[in-house]
Design an enzyme around this catalytic site. Structure first.
Site, short mmCIF file in Angstrom:
data_model
loop_
_atom_site.label_atom_id
_atom_site.label_comp_id
_atom_site.label_asym_id
_atom_site.label_seq_id
_atom_site.Cartn_x
_atom_site.Cartn_y
_atom_site.Cartn_z
CB SER A 1 -0.94 0.00 1.21
OG SER A 1 -0.21 -0.09 2.43
N GLY B 1 -1.83 -4.42 1.18
CA GLY B 1 -1.88 -5.63 2.00
C GLY B 1 -0.89 -6.70 1.59
CG ASN C 1 1.26 -5.30 4.50
OD1 ASN C 1 0.65 -4.68 5.34
ND2 ASN C 1 1.28 -4.96 3.23
CG ASP D 1 -4.50 5.34 7.83
OD1 ASP D 1 -3.56 6.15 7.99
OD2 ASP D 1 -4.56 4.56 6.86
CG HIS E 1 -1.53 3.80 4.63
ND1 HIS E 1 -2.59 3.29 5.33
CD2 HIS E 1 -0.98 2.76 3.96
CE1 HIS E 1 -2.70 2.00 5.11
NE2 HIS E 1 -1.72 1.65 4.28
#
Length: 242
Positions: free
Chosen positions: A57, A94, A122, A210, A213
Site C-alpha cells: 500500500s 496488503g 506487512n 488512519d 499511511h
C-alpha cells in the site's frame, strides 16, 4: 508502540494515423515520407526506461488522490530531474513478500527495464518469520537476476515488539540480500518519519488520519529522500543498456 509499528500497520500510447488512398502516386509518396520520418525518430532517441515499483500500500498510494501517491510523485521528481523514465505502479495494498513473489509472473508480463522492490511492511505487521520473508525476497531477486532485470531494494526497520532476535533478523535480511545480489539498497523507506521520531518530534503531520499511511506531504518527503538513490540507480541501468 514504536514509530515503525505505528507507520507500518501497514503507455505510453501513440495516435495511429489513417492512410487514405488518394491515388497510387500520392499514396506511395506519403508512405516514403512516413517511413523516413519513422526512421529519423527511431534514430533520434531511445524509448523511456520502464521502472516497475513492486510493493504494498505504501507503493500503491493507499488513501491518496491519484496524483499524490508514491509512484506519481516519484515520476514527477524523476522527470523534473531530467530522467526519461516511466514509473509503473505494481503496488498492492496488503501484500506481503509472499504476495509480491506470487504475482511476479504477472508483473513481468509487460516489458520491465528495472525494478524497485519495496516489500516487507506487512510481513512485520503479521509477525511473519523473517526467514520466510528473506526467502521470498531472495526468490524475487533471483528471478530478476535470471531475467537480466536490474533491481533496487528498499528496506523497512523492524520494531522491537517481537523481540531483539526477530528485529535483528528482519533488518539484516535487506543488506545481506543487497550484497548477495549486488543491488543498491535504501535501508529505510520510511526514513522521514523515523527521523522525526528519533528527534523526539511527532510525525502525525506526515500521516493520514488512519495514522498508518503517509499523507501527500509525507510521500513527498519520502520521494525527496529516496529520489537521488533511484536516480543514481537509473543512471547505471542506462549506462549498461546497449
Amino acid at each position: 508502540m514504536s514509530v515503525i509499528k505505528s507507520v507500518l500497520c501497514v503507455h505510453l500510447s501513440h495516435p495511429y494515423g489513417v492512410f487514405h488512398q488518394f491515388g497510387k502516386r500520392c499514396g506511395a509518396a506519403f508512405a516514403i515520407i512516413t517511413l523516413a520520418a519513422g526512421l529519423s525518430v527511431g534514430a533520434a532517441g531511445a524509448d523511456p526506461l520502464r521502472l516497475v515499483a513492486l510493493g504494498d500500500s505504501l507503493t500503491q498510494g493507499y488513501g491518496l488522490p491519484a496524483d499524490d501517491g508514491f509512484v506519481p510523485q516519484l515520476q514527477d521528481w524523476l522527470t523534473q530531474n531530467g530522467h526519461d523514465v516511466i514509473v509503473i505502479n505494481a503496488g498492492v495494498s496488503g501484500d506481503t513478500t509472499a504476495g509480491g513473489l506470487a504475482r511476479l509472473d504477472w508483473t513481468l508480463a509487460e516489458p520491465v527495464d528495472a525494478m524497485l522492490v519495496t516489500l516487507g511492511g506487512n510481513d512485520l505487521l503479521r509477525g511473519v518469520d523473517p526467514a520466510a520473508s528473506r526467502a521470498n525476497l531472495d526468490a524475487i531477486l533471483a528471478r530478476l537476476q535470471d531475467e537480466g532485470i536490474p533491481a533496487m531494494l528498499a528496506g523497512m526497520p523492524a520494531p522491537g515488539n517481537y523481540g531483539p532476535e526477530f528485529r535483528d533478523a528482519f533488518e539484516r535480511m535487506y543488506p545481506d540480500l543487497a550484497q548477495e545480489y549486488d543491488v543498491p539498497l535504501v535501508p529505510n523507506f520510511m526514513q522521514p518519519m523515523t527521523d522525526k521520531a528519533d528527534a523526539g518530534a511527532s510525525f502525525a503531520d506526515l500521516m493520514q488520519d488512519d495514522h498508518i499511511h503517509p499523507n501527500a506531504d509525507g510521500v513527498a518527503l519520502i520521494v525527496e529522500g529516496i529520489g537521488p538513490d533511484i536516480a543514481a540507480f537509473l543512471e547505471t541501468v542506462t549506462a549498461a543498456t546497449p
